[in-house]
Write an enzyme that holds these catalytic residues in place. Sequence first.
Site, PDB file in Angstrom:
ATOM      1  N   SER A   1     -14.721  22.106  -4.568  1.00 19.74           N
ATOM      2  CA  SER A   1     -14.508  22.904  -3.356  1.00 19.74           C
ATOM      3  C   SER A   1     -15.647  23.870  -3.036  1.00 19.74           C
ATOM      4  O   SER A   1     -15.723  24.360  -1.920  1.00 19.74           O
ATOM      5  CB  SER A   1     -13.203  23.680  -3.478  1.00 19.74           C
ATOM      6  OG  SER A   1     -13.282  24.596  -4.541  1.00 19.74           O
TER       7      SER A   1
ATOM      8  N   HIS B   1      -8.401  18.839  -2.397  1.00 22.31           N
ATOM      9  CA  HIS B   1      -9.330  18.993  -1.268  1.00 22.31           C
ATOM     10  C   HIS B   1      -9.763  17.659  -0.679  1.00 22.31           C
ATOM     11  O   HIS B   1     -10.532  17.625   0.273  1.00 22.31           O
ATOM     12  CB  HIS B   1     -10.587  19.756  -1.700  1.00 22.31           C
ATOM     13  CG  HIS B   1     -10.427  21.240  -1.727  1.00 22.31           C
ATOM     14  ND1 HIS B   1     -10.407  22.018  -0.576  1.00 22.31           N
ATOM     15  CD2 HIS B   1     -10.255  22.094  -2.757  1.00 22.31           C
ATOM     16  CE1 HIS B   1     -10.247  23.289  -0.915  1.00 22.31           C
ATOM     17  NE2 HIS B   1     -10.151  23.363  -2.224  1.00 22.31           N
TER      18      HIS B   1
ATOM     19  N   LYS C   1      -2.786  22.315   1.661  1.00 19.06           N
ATOM     20  CA  LYS C   1      -4.096  22.213   2.326  1.00 19.06           C
ATOM     21  C   LYS C   1      -3.975  21.249   3.514  1.00 19.06           C
ATOM     22  O   LYS C   1      -3.295  21.598   4.478  1.00 19.06           O
ATOM     23  CB  LYS C   1      -5.153  21.811   1.297  1.00 19.06           C
ATOM     24  CG  LYS C   1      -5.398  22.952   0.292  1.00 19.06           C
ATOM     25  CD  LYS C   1      -6.501  22.698  -0.697  1.00 19.06           C
ATOM     26  CE  LYS C   1      -6.760  23.963  -1.507  1.00 19.06           C
ATOM     27  NZ  LYS C   1      -6.538  23.792  -2.946  1.00 19.06           N
TER      28      LYS C   1
HETATM   29  C1  LIG Z   1      -5.974  24.570  -4.077  1.00 16.82           C
HETATM   30  C2  LIG Z   1      -6.073  23.760  -5.311  1.00 16.82           C
HETATM   31  C3  LIG Z   1      -5.036  23.743  -6.250  1.00 16.82           C
HETATM   32  C4  LIG Z   1      -3.837  24.625  -6.110  1.00 16.82           C
HETATM   33  O1  LIG Z   1      -2.961  24.159  -5.132  1.00 16.82           O
HETATM   34  P1  LIG Z   1      -1.649  25.010  -4.816  1.00 16.82           P
HETATM   35  O2  LIG Z   1      -0.670  23.999  -4.347  1.00 16.82           O
HETATM   36  O3  LIG Z   1      -2.031  26.014  -3.782  1.00 16.82           O
HETATM   37  O4  LIG Z   1      -1.224  25.646  -6.088  1.00 16.82           O
HETATM   38  C5  LIG Z   1      -5.164  22.917  -7.344  1.00 16.82           C
HETATM   39  N1  LIG Z   1      -6.257  22.159  -7.532  1.00 16.82           N
HETATM   40  C6  LIG Z   1      -7.288  22.151  -6.662  1.00 16.82           C
HETATM   41  C7  LIG Z   1      -8.478  21.287  -6.900  1.00 16.82           C
HETATM   42  C8  LIG Z   1      -7.225  22.968  -5.526  1.00 16.82           C
HETATM   43  O5  LIG Z   1      -8.252  22.985  -4.681  1.00 16.82           O
END
Ligand SMILES: *Cc1c(COP(=O)(O)O)cnc(C)c1O
Length: 399
Positions: free
Chosen positions: A186, A214, A245
């Site tokens: 990310s 992502h 996301k």
């Molecule tokens: C955002 C993210 C998470 C966490 O996701 P949530 O559902 O908000 O806990 C886990 N792994 C990666 C790679 C992320 O970018």
Amino acid sequence: MYTDFQKHLQQELQGIKDAGLYKNERIIVTPQSSGIRVAAAEGEKEVINFCANNYLGLADNPELIEAAKQRMDSRGYGMASVRFICGTQDTHKQLEKAISDFFGTEDTILYAACFDANGGLFEPLLTDEDAIISDALNHASIIDGVRLCKAVRYRYKNGDVADLEEQLKKAQAQRFRIIATDGVFSMDGNVCPLDKIYELAKKYNALVMVDESHSAGVVGKTGHGVTELYNLRGQIEVITGTLGKAFGGSVGGFTTGRKEIIDMLRQRSRPYLFSNSIPPMIAAAGIKTFELLTRDNTLQDRLHENTGYFVTKMKAAGFDIKPTQSAICAVMLYDARLSQEFAAALQEEGIYVTGFYYPVVPQGQARIRVQVSAAHTREQLDKGVAAFVKVGKKLNVLK
Ligand SMILES: *Cc1c(COP(=O)(O)O)cnc(C)c1O
């Protein structure tokens, strides 16, 4: 009782502030979208949002909102239980099925968040006889999940298949091996080399786990993630992901993959066994999300178009952009202070972004991370580029 500890915390907090690392939260007073209003000292301010994970623009989608409302009316507000006691409705099962269908996997287990999915993944499956081989830039939740497991840990340089092979050779000493990687990293926007990882997994008898947080909804022709990009649909043993996301931006996480792995997680994964079920309305909006994304490719196409457009314009303007295969565009500035000045100046121009610097990214690698969305209009993207150019000239980043 509290006095000494309070003093200690006050000093620590001051230290964070002195180092310029104190995080202030900006207050949004509208739904999350590509155009938002934020609270500011001089009143509310309209800004174009370039820092949400709202890749498909679903965070304020009317169809998702309607699906959530209807399910709240028909199935109530909350579950007041974990899944295995009395926290499972048909809605949860339907969402798990929709996720399995989306990824071409055998079964899916829901969590309250992907942080929990990753936190509860390794410990139930592996023991001190086994090995986890983890990319150095993996998300914090994978790192924490690995820490909670007794398996022997190996780490390889980000996306470096030669180093991964070295670690896999060492890990032959263990019984079972799993390679763990983010789908998209990310901070840079690069995808993991899943084709090469998969080849090495076959050669060295390892399982593969990919976190598609992502990448799902974003990467691949129809946004089905890195397994689509590399033609590996249904081939990867474990995929984790988030509903927070691209998939609506609310909450919820999942692990999807081989049937027996998912079954074992239902028996032994602690964040699943000891934490509440997601509310029916969230599950219903999740089902609607996957329905939308398989109905047609409009949102995924728009995201790809928007990302291509923005990155091309930024490069043409002379900015130093990290190679990206996602909707993340890292504008390299290198200097930490400059990244903060740049972000503040952009905010003055009505462009909402965040500057990242050490320790979030390596020392001397400060940057502004732009996240493109399907919801961005051409006009918003053009305004974004124009503001970057204006500030870039002012701060001598561009000639
Ligand atoms: C955002 C993210 C998470 C966490 O996701 P949530 O559902 O908000 O806990 C886990 N792994 C990666 C790679 C992320 O970018």
